[in-house]
Design an enzyme around this catalytic site. Structure first.
Site, short mmCIF file in Angstrom:
data_model
loop_
_atom_site.label_atom_id
_atom_site.label_comp_id
_atom_site.label_asym_id
_atom_site.label_seq_id
_atom_site.Cartn_x
_atom_site.Cartn_y
_atom_site.Cartn_z
N LYS A 70 0.85 -1.20 0.00
CA LYS A 70 0.00 0.00 0.00
C LYS A 70 0.88 1.25 0.00
CE LYS A 70 -0.33 -0.37 5.03
NZ LYS A 70 -1.16 -0.84 6.16
N ARG A 109 -10.97 0.66 14.05
CA ARG A 109 -10.96 1.51 12.86
C ARG A 109 -11.93 0.91 11.84
NH1 ARG A 109 -4.66 1.63 11.04
NH2 ARG A 109 -5.30 -0.44 10.41
N TYR A 154 15.95 29.82 8.82
CA TYR A 154 14.77 30.59 9.21
C TYR A 154 14.68 30.73 10.72
CZ TYR A 154 12.74 30.38 4.49
OH TYR A 154 12.50 30.53 3.16
N MET A 159 12.08 24.41 2.72
CA MET A 159 11.34 23.65 1.71
C MET A 159 12.26 22.80 0.83
SD MET A 159 8.71 24.99 -1.23
CE MET A 159 7.60 25.77 -0.07
C1 PLP Z 1 -0.46 -1.77 6.87
C2 PLP Z 1 -1.12 -3.04 7.26
C3 PLP Z 1 -0.37 -4.22 7.33
C4 PLP Z 1 1.15 -4.23 7.23
O1 PLP Z 1 1.65 -3.74 8.45
P1 PLP Z 1 3.23 -3.61 8.74
O2 PLP Z 1 3.29 -3.16 10.15
O3 PLP Z 1 3.75 -2.59 7.77
O4 PLP Z 1 3.83 -4.94 8.52
C5 PLP Z 1 -1.05 -5.40 7.57
N1 PLP Z 1 -2.39 -5.41 7.74
C6 PLP Z 1 -3.13 -4.29 7.72
C7 PLP Z 1 -4.59 -4.36 7.94
C8 PLP Z 1 -2.52 -3.06 7.49
O5 PLP Z 1 -3.25 -1.95 7.48
#
Ligand code: PLP
Length: 365
Positions: A40, A138, A260, A308
């Site tokens: 992802k 969630r 800055y 930036m």
């Molecule tokens: C992101 C995610 C994972 C992978 O988690 P890691 O900690 O990066 O190994 C697995 N399952 C779900 C539901 C996730 O959201």
């Protein structure tokens, strides 16, 4: 190293061979079933199609993304593999998922009903995971929703139930009692649902022992070299190197400030190296006055505010550094976890923040 980096101020090197090796070593830790690749957020910022193709080449046959369009982006790279969408069934995306044989992680009764309806329209069974909430609050079926399915399993008609899954809240904290509670809640939910393979551990969950093994593990971060066992030695191979070019080195007198708002004041006559990376590249402003780079394995403190497009380092003690040199911000000498600690975040956020201006160089698997 950098003659082909002409015109670039920063280079991101991604070692696909290391990612494939990390997948193999995680697979060896999980004899109860295969290990998926979670890709992802564009493969945790590293380029999902390339990462997915490298994992597929290593033998990985299960992939997870968060959004349907992320699944479409890798579908061709992982032809024939199981492809799951963790964020569930977003209304309006059913047709694309059906067409490309992508499995949503159904996380509510409404999603179950919508996917069953899509199966009736398609005239064939459609693959899916059932996502059970065991503590994250969630996404996923609540205990009441699990009971509703148990009372009326026909609700799943037309759904090819590939996996029942849940997600750990604190897997990277092995002695958090919530881990065992989630394990027990997951077992209880699975006992109420139609029999199906289970998917449980994320990266850190793979290090919690056999109680957390399942039919399909779902690691992401560890594939990319983030330490799944914080506070202990990192068992994963580094997969990312981020280098920023030094544009200038200047001498400033004691008492002068840098950047800055003058948040850093030279306590002695100092040499300041200005590097070609900033918060627009995902090198967060929270590294200001806390971060560090490496040069020849030596630490170089970040001084002043990250701006930036530029970041400044105190190189007074490293007289060898000059314009055109490259500082290592992430790499063998400085892990994503170390960079994250300085910026008050985790390695996941460091990687997924990496920007689009870098020259990206892939070492093939
Ligand atoms: C992101 C995610 C994972 C992978 O988690 P890691 O900690 O990066 O190994 C697995 N399952 C779900 C539901 C996730 O959201």
């Amino acid at each position: 190293m950098t003659h082909d980096a002409e015109g670039h101020g920063a280079v991101l090197e991604i070692d696909l061979a290391a990612i494939a090796a990390n997948w193999r070593s995680l697979s060896a830790r999980h004899p109860s079933g295969p290990v998926a690749g979670v890709v992802k957020a564009d493969g945790y910022g590293l380029g999902a199609p390339k990462v997915a193709a490298a994992l597929h080449g290593a033998g990985c046959r299960h992939f997870f993304v968060a959004h349907p369009q992320e699944a479409l982006a890798i579908r061709d790279a992982v032809e024939g593999a199981f492809l799951g969408v963790l964020n569930g069934l977003i209304p309006g995306t059913e047709d694309a998922l059906v067409r490309h044989r992508i499995a949503p992680a159904l996380g509510s009764l409404a999603e179950i009903d919508a996917w069953a309806a899509a199966a009736r329209r398609a005239g064939r069974a459609l693959p899916a995971l059932l996502h059970v909430d065991t503590g994250m609050a969630r996404l996923g079926l609540t205990p009441e929703e699990v009971e509703a399915v148990a009372a009326n399993p026909a609700r799943l008609d037309g759904i090819e139930l590939r996996y029942v899954m849940t997600h750990l809240v604190s897997a990277e904290v092995p002695d958090d009692p919530e881990n065992a509670r989630q394990r027990d809640r997951f077992a209880a939910a699975c006992a109420r649902l139609p029999a199906a393979p289970r998917s449980f551990a994320n990266s850190s969950g793979l290090f919690l022992g056999p109680d957390f093994a399942s039919d399909l593990a779902r690691p992401g971060a560890a594939l990319y070299g983030v330490n799944p066992t914080p506070g202990r030695e990192n068992p994963m191979r580094p997969a990312v190197r981020l280098l920023a070019r030094v544009l200038q080195v200047r001498e400033i007198p004691a008492g002068a400030t840098v950047g800055y708002n003058g948040t850093w004041t030279a306590a002695r006559p100092s040499r300041i190296a200005t590097a070609c990376i900033g918060y627009a590249d995902g090198w967060h402003r929270s590294h200001s006055n806390r971060g560090e780079a490496c040069f020849d394995g030596q630490p170089v403190p970040l001084v002043g505010r990250v701006s930036m497009d530029l970041t400044t380092y105190d190189v007074t003690d490293l007289p060898g550094i000059g314009a055109g040199d490259w500082l290592e911000l992430i790499g063998p000498h400085r892990s994503p976890d170390q960079a994250a600690e300085a910026a008050g975040t985790n390695g996941y956020e460091v990687l997924t923040s990496l920007g689009r201006r870098f020259l990206r160089r892939y070492r093939s698997a």
